[in-house]
Design an enzyme around this catalytic site. Sequence first.
Site, PDB file in Angstrom:
ATOM      1  N   GLN A 109       4.606  12.644   7.229  1.00  0.00           N
ATOM      2  CA  GLN A 109       3.392  12.591   9.284  1.00  0.00           C
ATOM      3  C   GLN A 109       4.616  13.131  10.065  1.00  0.00           C
ATOM      4  OE1 GLN A 109       2.235   8.583   9.810  1.00  0.00           O
ATOM      5  NE2 GLN A 109       3.881   7.925  10.849  1.00  0.00           N
ATOM      6  N   ASP A 235     -11.550  -1.036   7.392  1.00  0.00           N
ATOM      7  CA  ASP A 235     -11.065   0.029   8.329  1.00  0.00           C
ATOM      8  C   ASP A 235     -10.706   0.948   7.765  1.00  0.00           C
ATOM      9  OD1 ASP A 235     -10.894   0.860  10.920  1.00  0.00           O
ATOM     10  OD2 ASP A 235     -10.428  -0.437  11.892  1.00  0.00           O
ATOM     11  N   SER A 236     -10.620   2.009   7.425  1.00  0.00           N
ATOM     12  CA  SER A 236      -9.928   2.396   6.358  1.00  0.00           C
ATOM     13  C   SER A 236     -10.467   4.121   7.404  1.00  0.00           C
ATOM     14  CB  SER A 236     -10.690   2.948   5.383  1.00  0.00           C
ATOM     15  OG  SER A 236     -11.646   3.888   5.467  1.00  0.00           O
ATOM     16  N   THR A 237      -8.661   4.763   6.767  1.00  0.00           N
ATOM     17  CA  THR A 237      -8.764   6.407   7.168  1.00  0.00           C
ATOM     18  C   THR A 237     -10.190   7.323   5.958  1.00  0.00           C
ATOM     19  OG1 THR A 237      -7.443   6.349   4.327  1.00  0.00           O
ATOM     20  CG2 THR A 237      -6.406   6.164   6.476  1.00  0.00           C
ATOM     21  N   ASP A 238      -9.867   8.248   5.995  1.00  0.00           N
ATOM     22  CA  ASP A 238     -10.650   9.037   6.286  1.00  0.00           C
ATOM     23  C   ASP A 238     -10.606   8.960   4.507  1.00  0.00           C
ATOM     24  OD1 ASP A 238     -11.953   9.690   8.622  1.00  0.00           O
ATOM     25  OD2 ASP A 238     -10.432  11.218   8.505  1.00  0.00           O
TER      26      ASP A 238
END
Length: 367
Positions: A109, A235-238
């Site tokens: 990333q 509360d997660s990522t996509d």
Amino acid sequence: MWLFWQKATFLFILGRKPIMRPSIYSCVGMPTPMPACRSWNKPLKLAAWTCRNFIVARLLMSEKIMEAASMAEGAVEFMDGHAVETLHQDYRTAYRIEETLLHDKSDEQELFLFKNNFFGTMLMLDGVTQLTTSDEPFYHEFITHLPLICHGAPKRMLVVGAGDGGVIREACRHKDLDHIDMVEIDEAVVRFSMEHLPSLSNGAFDDPRMNLVIADAAEYVRGYQGPAYDVVVVDSTDPFGPAAPLFEVAFYEDLRRIMSDDGILVTQCGNPFVQPAELELAGGRLKECFPIMSPVMITVPTYTGGQMSLGFACKNPKFGLPSRTKIAQKLASIGPSDSFLVLNEDVFLASFALPNYVRKAGFDPLR
């Protein structure tokens, strides 16, 4: 908020900074690759609308999401002293860089942390804005207080992800809440946030009711045998990569099992206009697992398109929204009105109203 960091890490952030003179502009039609699998919308809609078997349609969505994710080429672009967000292929948003705080690029990333006069401290990951210290309450106030107030008398809460501390900061304002378990996959997320964005948690990690668990959330929930949770916030990522299991039917069924009879679950479901497939995928699966499910519409200024949807689900089939008076009383017990940047009783109820294009996707508003 969502973020993938260093192989399998989720990151999120907060703060309170006065709004100053704006330094933001948009660019339209810049022909660069679209990152983070935003290119699935049209084929997924076609699959969902043309397949008579809804399950088959959503399986096609999942395959398309993963295919798009594997081809994503997101990266921060720099132009004339600005950081350019590269979420959408048809328009760009640029933020003036006042000061670079951290710029780390690895095989996994590209992380860019910087100062902007208008939005304060900003975090970009692979060219996509994750949060700013100016507008993060637009997200955290809703994803946290809506389920806690709708429940009415929550005692135990589970938070999945949210390693920035924004959710638990808001949750700790509820004095009648006895215990909070926060399951984060990587402790480095918490350390990063406490070092670089301490205002997000604002000391919440030291609250005696808070229990930080470093573990894979899907495995934690699958094996959990403790007391039931009244409220769960994911509360997660996509829904691709490391976060994909957190959008599966099996995960939602496991959550339902460990929730109390009046338990409420809230998840992030992406931008319903820019990312309709994410809401259709996650929302459709939530509807399979819970008798009550509806999107919640919120506004986050720095999210592409400015709009965001949350998935709201409840185990109690007789659930109804609290009255405006009860909401106002509960908010007053949490703190004075000026302690909330966005939330009040009117905005609270308005967030459950659904625009027509969301209703046409198969979702009904709660009453």
